[in-house]
Structures are given as structure tokens and as C-alpha cells.
Design an enzyme around this catalytic site. Structure first.
Site, PDB file in Angstrom:
ATOM      1  N   VAL A  41       0.811  -1.214   0.000  1.00 13.33           N
ATOM      2  CA  VAL A  41       0.000   0.000   0.000  1.00 13.33           C
ATOM      3  C   VAL A  41       0.849   1.270   0.000  1.00 13.33           C
ATOM      4  CG1 VAL A  41      -2.021  -1.057   1.060  1.00 13.33           C
ATOM      5  CG2 VAL A  41      -0.241  -0.097   2.527  1.00 13.33           C
ATOM      6  N   GLY A  42       2.166   1.157   0.088  1.00 11.42           N
ATOM      7  CA  GLY A  42       2.991   2.355   0.052  1.00 11.42           C
ATOM      8  C   GLY A  42       4.452   2.015   0.183  1.00 11.42           C
ATOM      9  N   GLY A  44       8.437   4.096   1.017  1.00 11.14           N
ATOM     10  CA  GLY A  44       9.323   5.234   1.217  1.00 11.14           C
ATOM     11  C   GLY A  44      10.732   4.861   0.822  1.00 11.14           C
ATOM     12  N   LYS A  64       4.086  -1.594   8.571  1.00 11.75           N
ATOM     13  CA  LYS A  64       5.144  -0.778   7.992  1.00 11.75           C
ATOM     14  C   LYS A  64       6.477  -1.417   8.344  1.00 11.75           C
ATOM     15  CE  LYS A  64       6.352   4.074   7.354  1.00 11.75           C
ATOM     16  NZ  LYS A  64       6.019   5.469   7.734  1.00 11.75           N
ATOM     17  N   ASP A 149       6.062  16.428   6.671  1.00  7.00           N
ATOM     18  CA  ASP A 149       5.678  15.809   5.403  1.00  7.00           C
ATOM     19  C   ASP A 149       4.160  15.859   5.230  1.00  7.00           C
ATOM     20  OD1 ASP A 149       6.144  14.662   2.938  1.00  7.00           O
ATOM     21  OD2 ASP A 149       6.199  12.606   3.704  1.00  7.00           O
TER      22      ASP A 149
END
Length: 285
Positions: A41-42, A44, A64, A149
Site C-alpha cells: 500500500v505504500g 518510502g 510498515k 511531510d
């Protein structure tokens, strides 16, 4: 996910991708004891996020991950432990093994604010979302943290439509010096970053206010206030260019936008509580 841009990268603005479009570039799901990873889903620079099934809680969560020892994720966990409130994403747990460090976050199935943008929102909706976003940031600013951010993808939505602020990967103590520029990188997401962050200034809540002002303009107008097509164009516009004006029918909101997008942080609303205070004084609807 937290954004840290390499300063030579290209950048082209475009409308957000539709909900359900998986992030690319992921390898096979890592093995994390107690969790079944369902889909990415993401991502970095150092971390990746997965929708996962939590066997103990018997519910979906967001996991995460960072490769061990996971220093960046441990820093994020410390910030998240301090940042608690109804408009901040809940951290359910954390763990580590020989390969991975992980955070367990509540899963919010409403998607993120980026998926709602690409066209102007109704005025009342944009202002309601701005107030919720400012309330979330105020929860950080009051305890001496700066998010660094602020962007649409880091505001998640509950099923009720209410906003929740996520991703404390770049959060810093107020007054903390940034080290990213010395490493040839930029803390934050270029489209939303405050001018002083480009100059290596110490973290202050006013930087989050500027980013929130960029988001306000995008919600009202359907695109950000700085239309540069490359990374360097956008960064130069943050430093030197005046933001695009709001349409005539929204001119009464120009004062709010100007106070949030002032280049000089000394002339800007100093924190999210000040944004809420000005909104309350003017009774904008």
C-alpha cells in the site's frame, strides 16, 4: 509514506491515481511472524507498507517494514508513541526479528485524501477538511513535534469521512536541525515543502502550516499553487514565486491562503492552532 526527494530527480505534476492502484516495484511479500501480508500500500526510501491480516487481533492492519536494524522506523515509533489523539493514526504495536523491524498501524479503509483530489472540492468540504487537518497537526505542535511531510497522501479517511494524520517518519522535535540536505536529499515532498526546509532551517510548526496552505489551494482549485513541471522548477517556485491566486469567487479566502503560504516563516501563521484561530475569527464556511 514519508517523502525524501533526491535533489536531481524529475517531477511532473499530475492528478492522483485512482484508489486501488497498487504501488509498484515490490518484491515477494516478506515473512513477518503473526501476519499474512496481502498487498503493498505504500513505499518510502527505507520503508514499505503492506495491508496485512493480524492473526492475533483477527483484523486487517497496515504493517510498515524496514530492514533490520530499522533505525528510521524506531525513530518513527518513538514519535508515534507521543502523538496520540482522535485525528492521529493509532499505532497498535511494533516488533523486530533478524530481518525486519515493523510497526503495526490501524487500517483505515476510506483511502487517503490524495484519492479525492484532481478537481476542485466544494468550498464547504474543503474548509471542513482543512479544519480537521489543522486539528490533527495541532495535536503534534502542542507536544513540540513537527510533522515535516504534510501532503494529501498522509491524511487518511475513516469510513465516516473524517481525516486522520498518518506517517510520522520525518517527524522532528521543534527546533531540531535537519541533516538531509547535507546528504543531497530533501526532507519532505517537493510539491508541498516549505521554503525554509529547502534552506536547511530548523524544524518549526510554521513549515507544516505552509504545506497545509499548499493543500488548501489544491483542495479549492484542483491543483497545487506552484505549477512547475520539474523538481527544480517547483523548488525554485517555493523559494521565489508568488502562489497562484484563488478564483474571484473564493477571494474572501485569499487572506487565509496568504497567511499560510507566506515565504517568510516569521510572517506566516505560526502553528496549526493559529490556523484554527483565524478560521474561527472569520467564520468562513
Amino acid at each position: 509514506m514519508a517523502g525524501t526527494a533526491v535533489l536531481s530527480s524529475p517531477l511532473a505534476w499530475r492528478a492522483p491515481r485512482a484508489a486501488g492502484h497498487d504501488a509498484g516495484g515490490f518484491e515477494a511479500p516478506p515473512h513477518v511472524p503473526g501476519y499474512r501480508l496481502l498487498r503493498p500500500v505504500g513505499r518510502g526510501r527505507r520503508t514499505q507498507a503492506w495491508l496485512a491480516w493480524d492473526a492475533a487481533r483477527r483484523t486487517d492492519v497496515v504493517l510498515k517494514l524496514e530492514a533490520a536494524p530499522g533505525a528510521a522506523l524506531q525513530r518513527e515509533a518513538a514519535a508515534a508513541a507521543r502523538a496520540r489523539g482522535p485525528r492521529l493514526v493509532r499505532v497498535l504495536g511494533q516488533g523486530r526479528d533478524a530481518h525486519w523491524t515493523w510497526l503495526v498501524l490501524e487500517h483505515l479503509p476510506g483511502g487517503d485524501l490524495a484519492q479525492r483530489l484532481g478537481a476542485p472540492l466544494a468550498r464547504a468540504q474543503a474548509l471542513a477538511l482543512l479544519a480537521q487537518a489543522a486539528e490533527a497537526l495541532a495535536g503534534l505542535h502542542r507536544i513540540g513535534l513537527v510533522h515535516r511531510d504534510v501532503k494529501p497522501a498522509n491524511f487518511l479517511l475513516r469510513a465516516s469521512g473524517e481525516l486522520v494524520l498518518a506517517d510520522f517518519g520525518l517527524a522532528a522535535e521543534c527546533g531540531e536541525a535537519g541533516t538531509e540536505l547535507a546528504q543531497g536529499a530533501l526532507a519532505g515532498t517537493p510539491r508541498y515543502v516549505a521554503p525554509e526546509q529547502l534552506e536547511g532551517a530548523r524544524a518549526t510548526p510554521a513549515a507544516d502550516v505552509y504545506s497545509l496552505g499548499v493543500l488548501l489551494h489544491e483542495m479549492l482549485c484542483g491543483r497545487p499553487p506552484f505549477p512547475g513541471e520539474t523538481l527544480m522548477e517547483v523548488l525554485a517556485q517555493h523559494l521565489l514565486a508568488e502562489p497562484a491566486r484563488l478564483p474571484e469567487e473564493l477571494s474572501d479566502l485569499q487572506l487565509l491562503a496568504d497567511r499560510m503560504l507566506c515565504k517568510d516563516p516569521q510572517g506566516r501563521l505560526p502553528d496549526a492552532d493559529a490556523v484554527l484561530g483565524l478560521m474561527g475569527q472569520r467564520c468562513w464556511k
